[in-house]
Design an enzyme around this catalytic site. Structure first.
Site, mmCIF file in Angstrom:
data_model
loop_
_atom_site.group_PDB
_atom_site.id
_atom_site.type_symbol
_atom_site.label_atom_id
_atom_site.label_comp_id
_atom_site.label_asym_id
_atom_site.label_seq_id
_atom_site.Cartn_x
_atom_site.Cartn_y
_atom_site.Cartn_z
ATOM 1 N N PRO A 92 0.818 -1.212 0.000
ATOM 2 C CA PRO A 92 0.000 0.000 0.000
ATOM 3 C C PRO A 92 0.854 1.266 0.000
ATOM 4 O O PRO A 92 0.394 2.339 -0.357
ATOM 5 C CB PRO A 92 -0.840 -0.115 1.276
ATOM 6 N N GLU A 119 1.070 -7.416 7.977
ATOM 7 C CA GLU A 119 1.413 -5.998 7.826
ATOM 8 C C GLU A 119 2.530 -5.802 6.803
ATOM 9 O O GLU A 119 3.052 -4.695 6.673
ATOM 10 C CB GLU A 119 1.856 -5.412 9.176
ATOM 11 N N ARG A 161 -0.722 -8.155 -21.403
ATOM 12 C CA ARG A 161 -1.413 -7.696 -22.613
ATOM 13 C C ARG A 161 -0.498 -6.812 -23.474
ATOM 14 O O ARG A 161 -0.806 -6.546 -24.626
ATOM 15 C CB ARG A 161 -2.709 -6.982 -22.292
ATOM 16 N N ASP A 176 -5.017 2.412 -25.942
ATOM 17 C CA ASP A 176 -5.353 2.404 -24.511
ATOM 18 C C ASP A 176 -5.432 3.833 -23.981
ATOM 19 O O ASP A 176 -4.778 4.734 -24.496
ATOM 20 C CB ASP A 176 -4.245 1.678 -23.732
HETATM 21 N N1 LIG Z 1 -0.456 -3.304 -4.077
HETATM 22 C C1 LIG Z 1 -1.153 -3.080 -3.179
HETATM 23 C C2 LIG Z 1 -2.061 -2.748 -2.129
HETATM 24 C C3 LIG Z 1 -2.243 -3.298 -0.860
HETATM 25 C C4 LIG Z 1 -1.485 -4.354 -0.159
HETATM 26 C C5 LIG Z 1 -0.407 -4.994 -0.789
HETATM 27 C C6 LIG Z 1 0.346 -5.925 -0.108
HETATM 28 C C7 LIG Z 1 0.027 -6.217 1.217
HETATM 29 C C8 LIG Z 1 0.596 -7.059 2.196
HETATM 30 C C9 LIG Z 1 -0.157 -6.948 3.356
HETATM 31 N N2 LIG Z 1 -1.147 -6.057 3.114
HETATM 32 C C10 LIG Z 1 -2.140 -5.648 4.116
HETATM 33 C C11 LIG Z 1 -1.765 -4.322 4.675
HETATM 34 C C12 LIG Z 1 -2.717 -3.365 4.799
HETATM 35 C C13 LIG Z 1 -2.395 -2.112 5.357
HETATM 36 C C14 LIG Z 1 -1.120 -1.857 5.799
HETATM 37 C C15 LIG Z 1 -0.765 -0.505 6.453
HETATM 38 N N3 LIG Z 1 -0.713 -0.672 7.920
HETATM 39 C C16 LIG Z 1 -2.080 -0.620 8.444
HETATM 40 C C17 LIG Z 1 -2.096 -0.690 9.974
HETATM 41 C C18 LIG Z 1 -1.236 0.406 10.567
HETATM 42 C C19 LIG Z 1 0.174 0.327 10.014
HETATM 43 C C20 LIG Z 1 0.120 0.404 8.479
HETATM 44 C C21 LIG Z 1 -0.150 -2.810 5.666
HETATM 45 C C22 LIG Z 1 -0.475 -4.067 5.078
HETATM 46 C C23 LIG Z 1 -1.067 -5.594 1.837
HETATM 47 C C24 LIG Z 1 -1.825 -4.665 1.164
HETATM 48 N N4 LIG Z 1 -3.267 -2.643 -0.279
HETATM 49 N N5 LIG Z 1 -3.724 -1.717 -1.132
HETATM 50 C C25 LIG Z 1 -3.017 -1.745 -2.262
HETATM 51 N N6 LIG Z 1 -3.205 -0.931 -3.361
#
Ligand SMILES: N#Cc1c(-c2ccc3ccn(Cc4ccc(CN5CCCCC5)cc4)c3c2)n[nH]c1N
Length: 250
Positions: A92, A119, A161, A176
Site C-alpha cells: 500500500p 502488515e 497484454r 489504450d
Molecule cells: N499493491 C497493493 C495494495 C495493498 C497491499 C499490498 C500488499 C500487502 C501485504 C499486506 N497487506 C495488508 C496491509 C494493509 C495495510 C497496511 C498498512 N498498515 C495498516 C495498519 C497500521 C500500520 C500500516 C499494511 C499491510 C497488503 C496490502 N493494499 N492496497 C493496495 N493498493
C-alpha cells in the site's frame, strides 16, 4: 517473459491459468511459476510471521522463509536460462502502478513477485534483494487490501497484454487510455455493437456513417467529455498539439 510468484496463498493465483494470461502461457509468451512460501518453513505450524519490533498492530512476515524462498527461486530461474530478474513488491505504500510502470515491466525478461500478507514483509528482505536486482514497490490503488495477491493478478494482466503476440488485435493496446499518442491520458469513450437498436436505444449516427475521420473525432470528443467528468486531473496532461495533428490527419 518469466514470472515467479512466492505466496502463502498459491491457490489465489489460479486465475493466471485462464483467459489472456492463460493463453499467453499456452503460447509460450509467459512462463509462470507459483511457489508456496511455507515450503521454506520447518516448524510444525509453518510459521511465516512474528510480532513487530517497536510494537504496533498485526504481525510482520519473517525474513528467513522469504530469504530462502527467493534464493532458491532466483537460482532456479537462472538455472532455467532466465536473466535480469526484477523484484516486484505489491504494497500500500508503493509507487502508483500505472500504465507507464506496466510498460516498464513488460520490457523486463523476468519478474519475481512477493505478495505479502499481515502488515507486510520485514524491510530487510527488500533491502537484501535490492543489492542484487531492481526492486519495484508498487501500489495498485488508494485503498487497503488484505494482501498483495490481487495486485499480482492486476499487474500480471496489465503487463501480459503488452507482450508481443498476446493481444489478438496488435493495435488494441495502441489506443489504450494511457498509451502514447493523441488519446494518451484520456479515458475511453463509449463503445457499441450490434444490434443497431436495443430496447429503444439506438447507435450514434456518426458510428454508422463510415466516415473514419468523423468517427475518430467523435471518439476523441467523447473521450475528452468522459475524462473531464471522471478524471479532470488527466486533462492537463493532454497535448492539444497532438489533437490538431490528429485532426489534420483524419
Ligand atoms: N499493491 C497493493 C495494495 C495493498 C497491499 C499490498 C500488499 C500487502 C501485504 C499486506 N497487506 C495488508 C496491509 C494493509 C495495510 C497496511 C498498512 N498498515 C495498516 C495498519 C497500521 C500500520 C500500516 C499494511 C499491510 C497488503 C496490502 N493494499 N492496497 C493496495 N493498493
Amino acid at each position: 517473459m518469466r514470472l515467479d510468484v512466492v505466496t502463502i496463498f498459491p491457490e489465489y493465483l489460479e486465475p493466471l491459468n485462464v483467459s489472456l494470461v492463460g493463453k499467453a502461457r499456452a503460447r509460450g509468451r509467459l512462463d509462470v511459476h507459483v511457489h508456496d512460501l511455507r515450503r521454506w518453513t520447518y516448524d510444525r505450524h509453518h510459521t511465516v510471521d512474528d510480532t513487530p519490533y517497536g510494537g504496533g498492530p498485526g504481525m510482520v512476515m519473517k525474513t528467513e522463509p522469504w530469504g530462502e524462498a527467493l534464493d532458491e527461486v532466483t537460482a532456479a530461474g537462472y538455472e532455467a536460462g532466465a536473466h535480469g530478474p526484477v523484484l516486484v513488491v505489491p504494497t500500500p505504500s508503493g509507487r502508483p502502478f500505472t500504465q507507464e510502470v506496466a510498460v516498464e515491466l513488460s520490457r523486463r525478461p523476468w519478474l519475481v513477485f512477493t505478495p505479502a500478507r499481515y502488515e507486510g514483509i520485514d524491510r530487510r528482505v527488500t533491502d537484501e534483494y535490492a543489492t542484487r536486482m531492481p526492486v519495484y514497490e508498487v501500489s495498485i490503488g488508494d485503498y487497503v487490501l488484505a494482501g498483495g495477491e490481487a495486485a499480482v493478478l492486476v499487474i500480471t494482466e496489465a503487463v501480459a497484454r503488452l507482450l508481443p503476440g498476446v493481444l489478438g488485435n496488435a493495435e488494441s493496446h495502441r489506443d489504450d487510455s494511457f498509451a502514447p499518442g493523441a488519446m494518451a491520458n484520456l479515458l475511453e469513450g463509449p463503445v457499441y455493437t450490434k444490434p443497431p437498436v436495443w430496447r429503444g436505444h439506438g447507435i450514434p449516427d456518426v458510428l454508422l456513417s463510415g466516415h473514419h475521420g468523423k468517427i475518430a473525432r467523435w471518439r476523441r470528443d467523447e473521450a475528452l467529455r468522459r475524462t473531464a467528468r471522471h478524471r479532470p486531473d488527466l486533462i492537463e496532461r493532454c497535448d492539444p498539439a497532438a489533437f490538431d495533428k490528429k485532426d489534420r490527419e483524419t
